[in-house]
Design a protein around this motif. Structure first.
Motif, PDB file in Angstrom:
ATOM      1  N   UNK A  53       0.642  -1.230   0.077  1.00  0.00           N
ATOM      2  CA  UNK A  53      -0.138  -0.043   0.088  1.00  0.00           C
ATOM      3  C   UNK A  53       0.978   1.352  -0.008  1.00  0.00           C
ATOM      4  N   UNK A  54       1.447   1.466  -1.077  1.00  0.00           N
ATOM      5  CA  UNK A  54       2.331   2.711  -1.108  1.00  0.00           C
ATOM      6  C   UNK A  54       1.592   3.949  -0.950  1.00  0.00           C
ATOM      7  N   UNK A  55       2.169   5.018  -0.477  1.00  0.00           N
ATOM      8  CA  UNK A  55       1.572   6.219  -0.335  1.00  0.00           C
ATOM      9  C   UNK A  55       2.438   7.340  -0.752  1.00  0.00           C
ATOM     10  N   UNK A  56       1.777   8.502  -1.506  1.00  0.00           N
ATOM     11  CA  UNK A  56       2.892   9.390  -1.802  1.00  0.00           C
ATOM     12  C   UNK A  56       1.835  10.926  -1.361  1.00  0.00           C
ATOM     13  N   UNK A  57       2.623  11.622  -0.417  1.00  0.00           N
ATOM     14  CA  UNK A  57       2.199  12.768   0.353  1.00  0.00           C
ATOM     15  C   UNK A  57       2.919  13.810  -0.401  1.00  0.00           C
ATOM     16  N   UNK A  58       2.380  15.007  -0.779  1.00  0.00           N
ATOM     17  CA  UNK A  58       3.112  16.222  -0.931  1.00  0.00           C
ATOM     18  C   UNK A  58       2.607  17.449   0.027  1.00  0.00           C
ATOM     19  N   UNK A  59       3.391  18.355   0.400  1.00  0.00           N
ATOM     20  CA  UNK A  59       3.146  19.530   1.052  1.00  0.00           C
ATOM     21  C   UNK A  59       4.134  20.611   0.522  1.00  0.00           C
TER      22      UNK A  59
END
Length: 149
Positions: A53-59
């Motif tokens: 379950x990979x996740x990509x988060x950007x901020x």
């Protein structure tokens, strides 16, 4: 009739987009910021989390003049692009302090599992685009106590 209307619509959109372009610039362009980096800023190799379950988060992270991030580390790969300002980052690499300075326009692959602190030592804001490539089991950022000197 439907084909004629569809062709006319596509042609109209293409003419409109063409009219929006300025000078000799193409209507769409790309600037490579970081190209196929194989190591972090500390020269270490990396791998993506072995997760289903990979996740990509950007901020966008902003530091006002004099602000610090606090000591922390990243458990998964993190890409950063300095949008504005200059950031000084000190890494604790096995008890040795390594300091690097990143300026507007720099793109980096941050050190993994390495304690570090970012500081804005300037009189203007620092803004950083941060992209974390992790998973539900890994924290994007792990707060730490200051290393013992």
């Amino acid at each position: 009739m439907k084909n004629t209307i569809g062709i006319a619509l596509v042609a109209g959109i293409m003419l409109t987009l063409g009219a929006c372009s300025t000078g000799d610039l193409p209507p769409v362009s790309s600037t490579v910021l970081l190209d196929k980096a194989a190591t972090t800023v500390l020269g270490d190799g990396f791998s993506y989390p072995g997760e289903d379950n990979p996740e990509v988060t950007s901020s966008i992270v902003r530091l006002e003049p004099g602000a610090e991030t606090g000591w922390h580390l990243h458990e998964a790969p993190m890409y950063a692009y300095i949008l504005e300002g200059t950031l000084q980052v000190t890494y604790d690499v096995n008890g040795t302090m390594v300091t690097k300075t990143y300026a507007e326009g720099d793109a980096i692959l941050e050190g993994l599992d390495t304690p570090h602190i970012g500081k804005n030592l300037t009189n203007r804001q620092v803004a950083i685009l941060v992209v974390n490539m992790g998973s539900p089991d890994l924290a994007n950022s792990v707060p730490l106590d200051a290393p013992q000197q």
